[in-house]
Design a protein around this motif. Structure first.
Motif, PDB file in Angstrom:
ATOM      1  N   LEU A  64      13.565  -2.974   0.094  1.00 27.19           N
ATOM      2  CA  LEU A  64      12.655  -3.976  -0.447  1.00 27.19           C
ATOM      3  C   LEU A  64      13.206  -5.366  -0.170  1.00 27.19           C
ATOM      4  N   THR A  74       5.583  -2.264  -1.532  1.00 28.78           N
ATOM      5  CA  THR A  74       5.992  -2.940  -2.766  1.00 28.78           C
ATOM      6  C   THR A  74       6.306  -1.900  -3.827  1.00 28.78           C
ATOM      7  N   ASP A 113       3.327  -4.421 -11.209  1.00 27.26           N
ATOM      8  CA  ASP A 113       3.914  -3.134 -10.818  1.00 27.26           C
ATOM      9  C   ASP A 113       3.489  -2.005 -11.748  1.00 27.26           C
TER      10      ASP A 113
END
Length: 392
Positions: free
Chosen positions: A83, A299, A360
Motif C-alpha cells: 500500500l 485500497t 474503509d
C-alpha cells in the motif's frame, strides 16, 4: 539548560509532558508511553505494544517567550506492504490553546507490516529529524506541541530562542478516555483533530487518551492503569474491537465488562464514568467478526466474515453489544448514580454515515472525527450531560 549562539537547549523531561502515563529512557532520548511499565509487561501482542507507544493526545506543555522552537525527534512510522506509504505525521503547536503552526519530521525508522492479520513486520532504521516552528508571536505564552498520533516518537531535544519553563497547572478537569482505533485517531488529519482532542477542547478538559487501535478488548491491565490514573472524568468506549477481533462470546463479554468497571471504581468510586457503546458500523451491526482486510481496488477496506445465524449461540455483533452494555449500566446505576450510558450511534449514526461515509467501512474520515467530537462535547460536556461542570 545549554545556551549556544542565542539558542537554548532544554532537556525533554516528564515534567513538561502531558497526556502520558509513563516515560522510558532510550538510547536516543525519552519515549512517552500511554500505559505504565507493569501493564506493558502483560501486553500479549505487537498491535497493542505499538498502539500504546504511539502518542495520541501526548503533548509537550511549557511557557516561553520564544518565537522559534525546534524539537528533535526520532519517529517510527508504520507502513503496510503493498500500500502507499502514509504522509508524515503532523506536529501541532498550540499557542494559548489555539493551533498556531504545524510541522513534520521526515525520515526516521520505518515499521513495515508484512501481514495485516498477524501484524508481522520488518523494521528499517532511519535518522532523527527536527520539527521546526518559526514566526511565533512574541511575548509570554503557553505552548503545547501535540505529537503525531500514529507515529512512535522518541523525544531528543527542545531548542528555543528564549527560556522555557514548566507550564502552570491549567485548572481544567482531567478527562481519562479509553477506546479503540477511532479514539486513537485512525484517519484523523492531525493530532488535535482526533475526536477526543476536539471534544476535550470544546469541553475545557485536559485529555488523557487511552484509545488503542485494535485493542479496546477489556484487558484487565488497562483497567488497572485507569484505576491508578488521577482523573476527574472517565469514559470507556468498548465493543467494536471485541466484535471485529472475535475474541469472546456474550457469556464472557458481560462479566468482563463488569470486571473492567469494578476495577476502575476501585480507584475512582464516585468519579463520573460514562460507558459508550459502538458507533454505527454497517458491516458489523448484525454480522459477527472476525474482520478481514479487503485490498480490492488497491485500497485497504474491511469486511465482516462471521455468520449472523450464530448470534443465537452467543456470537457478538454491535447490536448485541449495545443492548448488553445498556443493560449492564442500568443494572449497576441503581447503586452507582455517577455511572452513565451513551449510545454510540448518537455520536455517529445513520444520518452521519450518509453525510460522512466510512472510507474503509470501519473508520471515519477527518470530517467524521469532527462530527463525533462535536456530538460528544454536546452530549457529555453540554448542559445536562454527565460531564457538565455542574454535574461534576
Amino acid at each position: 539548560m545549554n545556551t549556544e549562539h542565542g539558542t537554548i537547549t532544554t532537556p525533554v523531561t516528564a515534567d513538561i509532558l502531558r497526556g502520558h502515563l509513563d516515560v522510558e529512557a532510550t538510547a536516543h532520548g525519552l519515549l512517552p508511553h500511554r500505559l505504565p511499565a507493569r501493564a506493558r509487561r502483560q501486553i500479549p501482542d505487537s498491535r497493542l505494544a505499538v498502539a500504546e507507544a504511539q502518542p495520541s493526545g501526548v503533548r509537550l506543555a511549557f511557557r516561553t517567550r520564544a518565537t522559534v522552537i525546534e524539537l528533535d525527534t526520532l519517529p517510527t512510522k508504520r507502513v503496510h506492504r503493498g500500500l502507499p506509504a502514509p504522509a508524515d505525521g503532523v506536529y501541532d503547536l498550540l499557542v494559548d490553546g489555539r493551533l498556531a503552526a504545524q510541522a513534520t519530521v521526515p525520515g526516521g525508522n520505518v515499521r513495515t507490516i508484512t501481514d495485516l492479520v498477524t501484524q508481522s513486520f520488518e523494521l528499517t532504521e532511519g535518522p532523527a529529524g527536527t520539527a521546526r516552528f518559526t514566526g511565533l508571536p512574541a511575548g509570554d505564552k503557553d505552548v503545547e506541541i501535540w505529537l503525531p498520533h500514529t507515529e512512535i516518537t522518541e523525544l531528543i531535544a527542545l531548542r528555543t530562542d528564549a527560556p522555557v519553563e514548566k507550564a502552570p497547572h491549567s485548572g481544567r478537569r482531567v478527562w481519562l478516555h479509553h477506546g479503540s482505533s477511532i479514539s486513537h485517531g485512525s484517519n484523523a488529519a492531525h493530532p488535535t483533530a482526533v475526536w477526543p482532542a476536539l471534544a476535550a477542547a470544546r469541553g475545557g478538559a485536559e485529555l488523557v487518551n487511552l484509545g488503542f487501535g485494535g485493542s479496546a478488548l477489556l484487558d484487565p491491565f488497562t483497567a488497572r492503569a485507569m484505576r491508578d490514573t488521577p482523573a476527574d472524568l472517565i469514559s470507556v468506549k468498548v465493543g467494536i474491537n471485541v466484535v471485529n477481533a472475535d475474541v469472546m462470546r456474550l457469556r464472557a463479554f458481560s462479566p468482563a465488562v463488569h470486571g473492567f468497571l469494578d476495577t476502575i471504581r476501585e480507584g475512582h468510586p464516585a468519579t463520573p464514568l460514562l460507558v459508550v457503546s459502538p458507533l454505527l458500523c454497517p458491516i458489523q451491526e448484525d454480522t459477527p467478526g472476525p474482520l478481514a482486510p479487503d485490498f480490492a481496488g488497491g485500497t485497504l477496506r474491511f469486511k465482516a466474515t462471521g455468520d449472523p445465524a450464530e448470534r443465537a449461540a452467543g456470537r457478538l455483533t454491535l447490536d448485541v453489544i449495545r443492548a448488553e452494555l445498556a443493560r449492564i449500566v442500568e443494572q449497576r446505576a441503581a447503586d452507582d448514580p455517577n455511572l452513565h450510558y451513551l449510545d454510540g450511534r448518537d455520536l455517529y449514526g445513520e444520518r452521519d454515515y450518509a453525510e460522512f461515509p466510512l472510507p474503509d467501512e470501519v473508520h471515519p474520515d477527518p470530517a467524521g472525527h469532527r462530527r463525533i467530537g462535536e456530538n460528544f462535547a454536546r452530549l457529555a460536556f453540554g448542559d445536562g450531560g454527565p460531564f457538565a461542570a455542574e454535574a461534576g
